[in-house]
Scaffold this motif. Structure first.
Motif, PDB file in Angstrom:
ATOM      1  N   GLN A  73      -4.588  -4.113   6.829  1.00  0.00           N
ATOM      2  CA  GLN A  73      -5.356  -5.032   6.005  1.00  0.00           C
ATOM      3  C   GLN A  73      -4.768  -5.191   4.605  1.00  0.00           C
ATOM      4  O   GLN A  73      -5.299  -5.935   3.787  1.00  0.00           O
ATOM      5  CB  GLN A  73      -6.805  -4.542   5.899  1.00  0.00           C
ATOM      6  CG  GLN A  73      -7.551  -4.550   7.226  1.00  0.00           C
ATOM      7  CD  GLN A  73      -8.977  -4.053   7.113  1.00  0.00           C
ATOM      8  OE1 GLN A  73      -9.382  -3.514   6.082  1.00  0.00           O
ATOM      9  NE2 GLN A  73      -9.755  -4.228   8.173  1.00  0.00           N
ATOM     10  N   ASP A  81      -5.579   5.373  17.861  1.00  0.00           N
ATOM     11  CA  ASP A  81      -6.413   4.193  17.749  1.00  0.00           C
ATOM     12  C   ASP A  81      -5.517   2.966  17.728  1.00  0.00           C
ATOM     13  O   ASP A  81      -4.320   3.053  17.445  1.00  0.00           O
ATOM     14  CB  ASP A  81      -7.283   4.267  16.496  1.00  0.00           C
ATOM     15  CG  ASP A  81      -6.431   4.350  15.243  1.00  0.00           C
ATOM     16  OD1 ASP A  81      -6.029   3.285  14.738  1.00  0.00           O
ATOM     17  OD2 ASP A  81      -6.168   5.465  14.767  1.00  0.00           O
ATOM     18  N   ILE A 129       0.139   5.081   1.491  1.00  0.00           N
ATOM     19  CA  ILE A 129      -0.226   5.293   2.892  1.00  0.00           C
ATOM     20  C   ILE A 129       1.043   5.437   3.716  1.00  0.00           C
ATOM     21  O   ILE A 129       1.953   4.624   3.604  1.00  0.00           O
ATOM     22  CB  ILE A 129      -1.051   4.108   3.412  1.00  0.00           C
ATOM     23  CG1 ILE A 129      -2.286   3.937   2.535  1.00  0.00           C
ATOM     24  CG2 ILE A 129      -1.470   4.340   4.841  1.00  0.00           C
ATOM     25  CD1 ILE A 129      -3.047   2.682   2.812  1.00  0.00           C
ATOM     26  N   THR A 181       0.844  -1.189   0.000  1.00  0.00           N
ATOM     27  CA  THR A 181       0.000   0.000   0.000  1.00  0.00           C
ATOM     28  C   THR A 181       0.876   1.234   0.000  1.00  0.00           C
ATOM     29  O   THR A 181       1.150   1.820   1.039  1.00  0.00           O
ATOM     30  CB  THR A 181      -0.909  -0.005   1.237  1.00  0.00           C
ATOM     31  OG1 THR A 181      -1.495  -1.297   1.354  1.00  0.00           O
ATOM     32  CG2 THR A 181      -1.995   1.047   1.115  1.00  0.00           C
ATOM     33  N   ALA A 190      -7.628  -4.681  13.913  1.00  0.00           N
ATOM     34  CA  ALA A 190      -7.728  -3.981  12.634  1.00  0.00           C
ATOM     35  C   ALA A 190      -8.112  -4.913  11.495  1.00  0.00           C
ATOM     36  O   ALA A 190      -8.698  -4.483  10.496  1.00  0.00           O
ATOM     37  CB  ALA A 190      -6.398  -3.293  12.308  1.00  0.00           C
ATOM     38  N   PRO A 244      -2.258   8.233   7.731  1.00  0.00           N
ATOM     39  CA  PRO A 244      -3.604   8.667   7.378  1.00  0.00           C
ATOM     40  C   PRO A 244      -4.642   7.559   7.426  1.00  0.00           C
ATOM     41  O   PRO A 244      -5.818   7.811   7.656  1.00  0.00           O
ATOM     42  CB  PRO A 244      -3.436   9.213   5.958  1.00  0.00           C
ATOM     43  CG  PRO A 244      -2.239   8.503   5.431  1.00  0.00           C
ATOM     44  CD  PRO A 244      -1.326   8.318   6.598  1.00  0.00           C
ATOM     45  N   ASN A 245      -4.213   6.312   7.198  1.00  0.00           N
ATOM     46  CA  ASN A 245      -5.175   5.204   7.181  1.00  0.00           C
ATOM     47  C   ASN A 245      -4.472   3.933   7.640  1.00  0.00           C
ATOM     48  O   ASN A 245      -4.079   3.096   6.832  1.00  0.00           O
ATOM     49  CB  ASN A 245      -5.773   5.019   5.796  1.00  0.00           C
ATOM     50  CG  ASN A 245      -6.991   4.118   5.807  1.00  0.00           C
ATOM     51  OD1 ASN A 245      -7.165   3.308   6.722  1.00  0.00           O
ATOM     52  ND2 ASN A 245      -7.835   4.245   4.797  1.00  0.00           N
ATOM     53  N   ALA A 246      -4.306   3.797   8.935  1.00  0.00           N
ATOM     54  CA  ALA A 246      -3.581   2.655   9.488  1.00  0.00           C
ATOM     55  C   ALA A 246      -4.292   1.345   9.204  1.00  0.00           C
ATOM     56  O   ALA A 246      -3.652   0.318   8.964  1.00  0.00           O
ATOM     57  CB  ALA A 246      -3.394   2.842  10.991  1.00  0.00           C
ATOM     58  N   THR A 247      -5.614   1.362   9.224  1.00  0.00           N
ATOM     59  CA  THR A 247      -6.364   0.127   8.977  1.00  0.00           C
ATOM     60  C   THR A 247      -6.088  -0.409   7.582  1.00  0.00           C
ATOM     61  O   THR A 247      -5.963  -1.625   7.386  1.00  0.00           O
ATOM     62  CB  THR A 247      -7.872   0.374   9.158  1.00  0.00           C
ATOM     63  OG1 THR A 247      -8.112   0.802  10.499  1.00  0.00           O
ATOM     64  CG2 THR A 247      -8.662  -0.894   8.898  1.00  0.00           C
ATOM     65  N   ALA A 248      -5.961   0.475   6.605  1.00  0.00           N
ATOM     66  CA  ALA A 248      -5.657   0.036   5.246  1.00  0.00           C
ATOM     67  C   ALA A 248      -4.283  -0.615   5.174  1.00  0.00           C
ATOM     68  O   ALA A 248      -4.080  -1.574   4.419  1.00  0.00           O
ATOM     69  CB  ALA A 248      -5.728   1.224   4.286  1.00  0.00           C
ATOM     70  N   SER A 304      -3.353   2.397  14.471  1.00  0.00           N
ATOM     71  CA  SER A 304      -2.171   3.249  14.338  1.00  0.00           C
ATOM     72  C   SER A 304      -1.052   2.758  15.248  1.00  0.00           C
ATOM     73  O   SER A 304       0.122   2.715  14.854  1.00  0.00           O
ATOM     74  CB  SER A 304      -2.524   4.699  14.679  1.00  0.00           C
ATOM     75  OG  SER A 304      -3.441   5.228  13.758  1.00  0.00           O
TER      76      SER A 304
END
Length: 245
Positions: free
Chosen positions: A135, A38, A21, A18, A230, A128-132, A41
């Motif tokens: 995953q 969160d 990110i 990714t 996550a 900006p988008n730790a979940t992305a 992160s």
């Protein structure tokens, strides 16, 4: 050759991470720049701390590059092209093999010397988008860090490598440089840094993939819990209640 303990990650898989990110991590002894907002992160930060730590610790050990399936590199282009490589020592297979071993050896100094730069870059990275990232691909966090740093790691590697080359005055390196008109130890350091740069990133990516495959083995319960949370699927929203008759 002794294989690294990390799983081998293909270059295509590594680069497919990714990339858009950012992540934020720090090396051992460096405090996190901020408290994670969160669990995802926090998991990314912990993941990169361990991945970078594991990779640099391994590559900085004696024969670290030579015994790594993903970090060992061959003869840089500097020594493999031009008229000087058609005759003399650089045309001899045995000498070229010895030179490769020496260049991989000096890359160890770069790996150890790059620790501060890696820590600084990790501390400044946004997420900006730790979940992305969690995953995403097995090397998504490493890909994001590499994209953010650009040539920063090469620049951090060159200085320590050049210092080590000057201090060692290695006869094999000296013989190779003498065969290439106009080439300096600074040029050799740059060539090693470019090759070591790739090796370090692939080693970090392999370390990340290993941690992702078995987070519990890292000994970091917060990391394991954050990755699990996550990765958990988001529950589907409940259907609207039927109107009362």
């Amino acid at each position: 050759m002794t294989a690294t303990a990390y799983p081998v990650v293909g270059r295509r898989e590594f680069l497919f991470g990714t990339l858009a990110i950012g992540v934020m991590a720090a090396l051992p002894g460096v405090a996190f720049a901020q408290v994670a907002a969160d669990p995802a992160s926090d998991a990314v930060r912990r993941l990169m701390v361990l991945s970078t730590q594991n990779a640099l610790n391994r590559l900085g050990q004696p024969n670290g590059f030579l015994t790594s399936n993903v970090a060992r590199f061959g003869l840089p282009t500097l020594f493999a092209k031009g008229a000087a490589t058609a005759s003399g020592p650089l045309a001899q297979g045995a000498f070229r093999l010895e030179l490769i071993q020496k260049l991989n050896y000096f890359a160890e100094f770069g790996a150890r010397g790059a620790v501060p730069a890696m820590a600084e870059a990790s501390r400044k990275l946004p997420i900006p988008n730790a979940t992305a990232i969690v995953q995403g691909q097995p090397t998504a966090a490493t890909s994001a860090l590499r994209l953010e740093m650009g040539s920063g790691l090469v620049n951090a590697l060159r200085g320590p490598i050049e210092q080590a080359l000057i201090a060692a005055q290695d006869p094999t390196i000296a013989q190779a440089v003498a065969a290439l008109p106009g080439v300096t130890l600074g040029d050799v350091a740059q060539a090693i840094a470019l090759s070591a740069d790739n090796g370090i990133w692939y080693e970090i990516g392999s370390a990340e993939a290993e941690i992702r495959a078995n987070p519990a083995a890292s000994g970091d319960s917060a990391l394991a819990a954050g990755l699990a949370a996550a990765r958990a699927p988001v529950p589907a929203p409940l259907p609207p209640a039927a109107p009362k008759p």
